[in-house]
Scaffold this active site. Structure first.
Site, PDB file in Angstrom:
ATOM      1  CB  SER A 277      -0.953  -0.012   1.195  1.00 29.23           C
ATOM      2  OG  SER A 277      -0.241  -0.195   2.392  1.00 29.23           O
TER       3      SER A 277
ATOM      4  CG  HIS B  25      -3.980  -0.794  -1.965  1.00 31.20           C
ATOM      5  ND1 HIS B  25      -4.458   0.499  -2.043  1.00 31.20           N
ATOM      6  CD2 HIS B  25      -3.724  -1.022  -0.662  1.00 31.20           C
ATOM      7  CE1 HIS B  25      -4.482   1.026  -0.843  1.00 31.20           C
ATOM      8  NE2 HIS B  25      -4.045   0.125   0.024  1.00 31.20           N
TER       9      HIS B  25
ATOM     10  CE  LYS C 238      -7.498  -0.244   1.131  1.00 32.45           C
ATOM     11  NZ  LYS C 238      -7.501   0.912   2.031  1.00 32.45           N
TER      12      LYS C 238
END
Ligand code: PMP
Length: 392
Positions: A180, A208, A239
């Site tokens: 990340s 991610h 996300k």
């Protein structure tokens, strides 16, 4: 109120060192631009990779769900808080990830923590990349399993750890799919090969990579064509998916076990209808609008090139996460403040999130950014870099 003086000295030290941070409230919806303190800034700090936080299909789905099912669920999943929409979302996620089953948790953080803390005992060993996310580290801390940490993405060191872990009931290798803070991708093909050779399980945190890598954003496992060879895939719904939550995509056996033993799942109230409906709509958007992912990658290439040309150290990112490495923590925060004055919201990240001396501005472009916004951001990086003598 008195009683917290024992915490005060540390806070005073942070203030002296210029590392004390105030939260920065956003006054608009999340997007390529946001309003902060009445000023409109280009947003380069969110994880809203595809701009889905404000996607019309998701807003509509959330509103409809509130009208039909109300604002909350009133219970944990195992008592009275499982709605048919929760199970429908989990079926959809399992199909999307090409796994037997899936189980949603309230956040990506509790997903990692929940799975690691509940499946491992003192008879097992967990082998973890040194730069794994805090939620993996905390999950490991909650288990009684033996721990081994291997050097970041170093598969030789991983093999050493595997060789030293002969006498356990189960060995599990755990890694972020995309790291990340640096944006690099885990060497998953080699990790899987070693896991098969040494009979270990593999768990990948694709926070991610969900919505970013692989076909329609299925994640790193699909990106490397490793479907069926990674035992536990963790995805986030917070996300690129644009809402909130995390999930495990895995075998039916693991899911059944977690329903009975996963503590955050068992002891915390289920997602409200609006969240579940918006997440479900987001998976449809991933399948129906692959052009969003294409734009994300185009924007990523454009912005990375621009930063490199300016002369910044942007590390070795392979994804839309692009760190601009400054080093000194106070200078990084000053850099971030000056960027805001120049119209760009890009937050500084420092210890303990990254190693001491590796403070950085972490940028994430999204599919929503226009070329004009990215060009304006690059101009701001040039201006501030020169002003602070980071660029010559
Ligand atoms: N894993 C990784 C690698 C992350 O970056 C994050 C978010 N910081 C999480 C897990 C936690 O996800 P969530 O925000 O959904 O709790």
């Amino acid at each position: 109120m008195r009683g917290f003086e024992f915490l005060d000295q540390e806070l005073q030290e942070m203030k002296k060192a210029g590392t004390f941070r105030k939260l920065i409230p956003i006054e608009s919806e999340q997007g390529s631009k946001v309003q902060i303190n009445g000023q409109t800034l280009i947003q380069l700090s969110s994880n809203n990779y595809l701009g889905l936080t404000s996607h019309p299909k998701m807003k509509d789905a959330a509103i409809e769900a509130v009208q039909k099912y109300g604002a909350g669920t009133g219970s944990v999943r195992t008592i009275a808080g499982t709605f048919s929409m929760h199970e429908a979302l989990e079926k959809k996620l399992a199909k999307f990830k090409h796994t037997e089953a899936a189980l949603v948790f309230q956040s990506g953080f509790t997903t990692n923590q929940g799975v690691l803390s509940s499946i491992l005992t003192h008879e097992d060993v967990v082998i973890s990349d040194e730069l794994n996310h805090a939620s993996i580290i905390d999950g490991i801390r909650l288990t009684k399993a033996a721990r081994k940490v291997y050097k970041h993405v170093d598969t030789e060191d991983l093999e050493r750890a595997l060789k030293e872990s002969g006498d356990y009931r189960k060995r599990i290798i755990v890694t972020d799919g995309v790291f990340s803070m640096d944006g690099n991708i885990a060497p998953l093909p080699k990790i899987v090969e070693l896991a098969e050779q040494y009979d270990a399980l593999v768990m990948v945190d694709d926070a991610h990579a969900s919505g970013v890598l692989g076909e329609n954003g299925r994640g790193t496992v699909n990106h490397f064509s490793l479907d069926g060879r990674v035992h536990i895939q963790v995805g986030t719904l917070s996300k690129a998916v644009g809402v909130l939550g995390g999930y495990i995509a895995s075998s039916q056996t693991l899911i059944d076990y977690l329903i009975h033993k996963g503590r955050p799942f068992l002891f915390s109230t289920s997602h409200p209808p609006a969240v579940t409906a918006a997440c479900s709509a987001a998976i449809d958007v991933l399948l129906e609008e692959p052009e969003l992912i294409e734009t994300l990658w185009e924007n990523t290439a454009f912005f990375k090139q621009g930063l490199s040309k300016l002369g910044y150290d942007i590390g070795h990112s392979e994804t839309p996460i692009t760190p601009v490495i400054i080093g000194d923590e106070a200078l990084t925060h000053q850099f971030s403040e000056k960027l805001a004055e120049a119209g760009v919201f890009a937050q500084g990240i420092a210890f303990p999130t990254v190693a001491k001396g590796k403070a950085r501005i972490r940028t994430i472009v999204t599919a929503q950014h226009t070329k004009e916004e990215l060009t304006a951001s690059l101009s701001a990086f040039e201006k501030v870099g020169k002003e602070l003598k980071i660029l010559v």
